[in-house]
Design a protein around this motif. Structure first.
Motif, PDB file in Angstrom:
ATOM      1  N   ALA A 110     -22.383  20.617  38.840  1.00 16.98           N
ATOM      2  CA  ALA A 110     -22.067  19.612  39.859  1.00 16.98           C
ATOM      3  C   ALA A 110     -21.225  18.437  39.232  1.00 16.98           C
ATOM      4  O   ALA A 110     -20.803  17.884  40.141  1.00 16.98           O
ATOM      5  CB  ALA A 110     -23.537  18.255  39.635  1.00 16.98           C
ATOM      6  N   GLY A 111     -20.325  18.799  38.247  1.00 10.14           N
ATOM      7  CA  GLY A 111     -19.246  17.364  38.102  1.00 10.14           C
ATOM      8  C   GLY A 111     -17.838  17.970  38.468  1.00 10.14           C
ATOM      9  O   GLY A 111     -16.767  17.853  38.490  1.00 10.14           O
ATOM     10  N   SER A 151     -22.480  13.780  40.464  1.00 12.86           N
ATOM     11  CA  SER A 151     -21.115  14.246  40.541  1.00 12.86           C
ATOM     12  C   SER A 151     -20.948  13.739  39.994  1.00 12.86           C
ATOM     13  O   SER A 151     -19.227  14.067  38.726  1.00 12.86           O
ATOM     14  CB  SER A 151     -20.984  15.037  41.454  1.00 12.86           C
ATOM     15  OG  SER A 151     -22.103  16.341  42.421  1.00 12.86           O
TER      16      SER A 151
END
Length: 269
Positions: free
Chosen positions: A133-134, A145
């Motif tokens: 998600a990052g 994120s």
């Protein structure tokens, strides 16, 4: 050869526990941490120490305790983290700060605490558990994120600064794994009068489905073990289902608006 000493934050359940148990089987000496280790005393098969990554004294006490007991600290695995969901407009600023404290400032502070010992030893390894998600701004998970992305980028810079001391640093970005992250996750309430009610509610259901149907954390534990054995770990590792990892590649090659439309379609926005 001396038994390598490993410190794992957030090791009472989920990914952290899986890593600890697997490395222990491989002969490593494991120290895990939890904010409330007494809750897991009957379940833990390795030492669990009390640590809150938001508390500087807590961090220093744990690191000093391990060094005093073992005389060294070889590997740090920053796994402690917290989920957060909600429309960005409706998440209280205090919750945003708290999430960054846990997911970003906390790992940095724990790392700072172990580096002097690793420098004395002339070797060490730091692994940050981040998230796929990052690598993208996900709707209704923008803060999560952002915090994980910040840790990824900081690690890129930090590993270059540490190279002269023979201290290695890398990140592991998992996709969806079957953990209890939803239990401790802050999520903005579904408000009946919110303009985001329909889309946020649907996205929340999809997020929970992804976690419930995620892979076994043992997959990450095995990857950690392989990384530890490497002389020169890569800058980043990504672990997850094919489409989750492939989404990072797509983001690199697709025009921004096309990639955005792809995400909107996935989340039915």
């Amino acid at each position: 050869m001396n038994q390598k000493v490993v410190l794992i934050t957030g090791a009472s359940t989920g990914i952290g526990k899986a890593i600890g148990l697997f490395l222990q089987e491989k002969g490593y000496l494991i120290y895990g941490t939890s904010r409330n280790p007494e809750k897991y005393s009957s379940q833990s098969q390795f030492t669990l120490l009390p640590l809150d990554v938001a508390d500087q004294k807590s961090i220093q006490d744990v690191v000093s305790n391990i060094i005093q007991q073992e005389g060294r600290l070889d590997i740090l695995i920053n796994n402690a983290g917290a989920g957060i969901t909600g429309p960005l407009e409706e998440i209280p600023s205090s919750e945003i700060l708290q999430n960054f404290t846990t997911n970003y400032f906390g790992p940095i502070d724990v790392t700072k605490a172990v580096l002097p010992q690793m420098r004395t030893q002339k070797e060490g390894l730091v692994i940050h558990i981040t998230s796929i998600a990052g690598y993208m701004g996900l709707p209704y998970r923008g803060i999560y994120s952002a915090a994980k992305a910040a840790l990824e980028i900081t690690s890129e810079a930090w590993r270059m600064e540490l190279k002269e001391f023979n201290i290695k640093m890398t990140t592991i970005a998992p996709g969806a794994f079957a953990t209890n992250i939803a239990v401790g996750r802050y999520h903005a309430p579904l408000l009946d009068d919110s303009p985001y009610l329909k889309n946020y509610g649907r996205t929340l259901e999809l997020i929970n489905q992804d976690v419930d149907g995620g892979q076994d954390p043992i997959v990450i534990a095995k990857e950690v073990y392989e990384i530890i054995k490497k002389n020169n770990p890569k800058v980043h590792y990504r672990i997850g289902a094919f489409l989750q990892k492939f989404s990072i590649t797509l983001k690199k090659v697709l025009p921004d608006t096309i990639y955005e439309n792809m995400l909107r379609k996935h989340f039915e926005l």
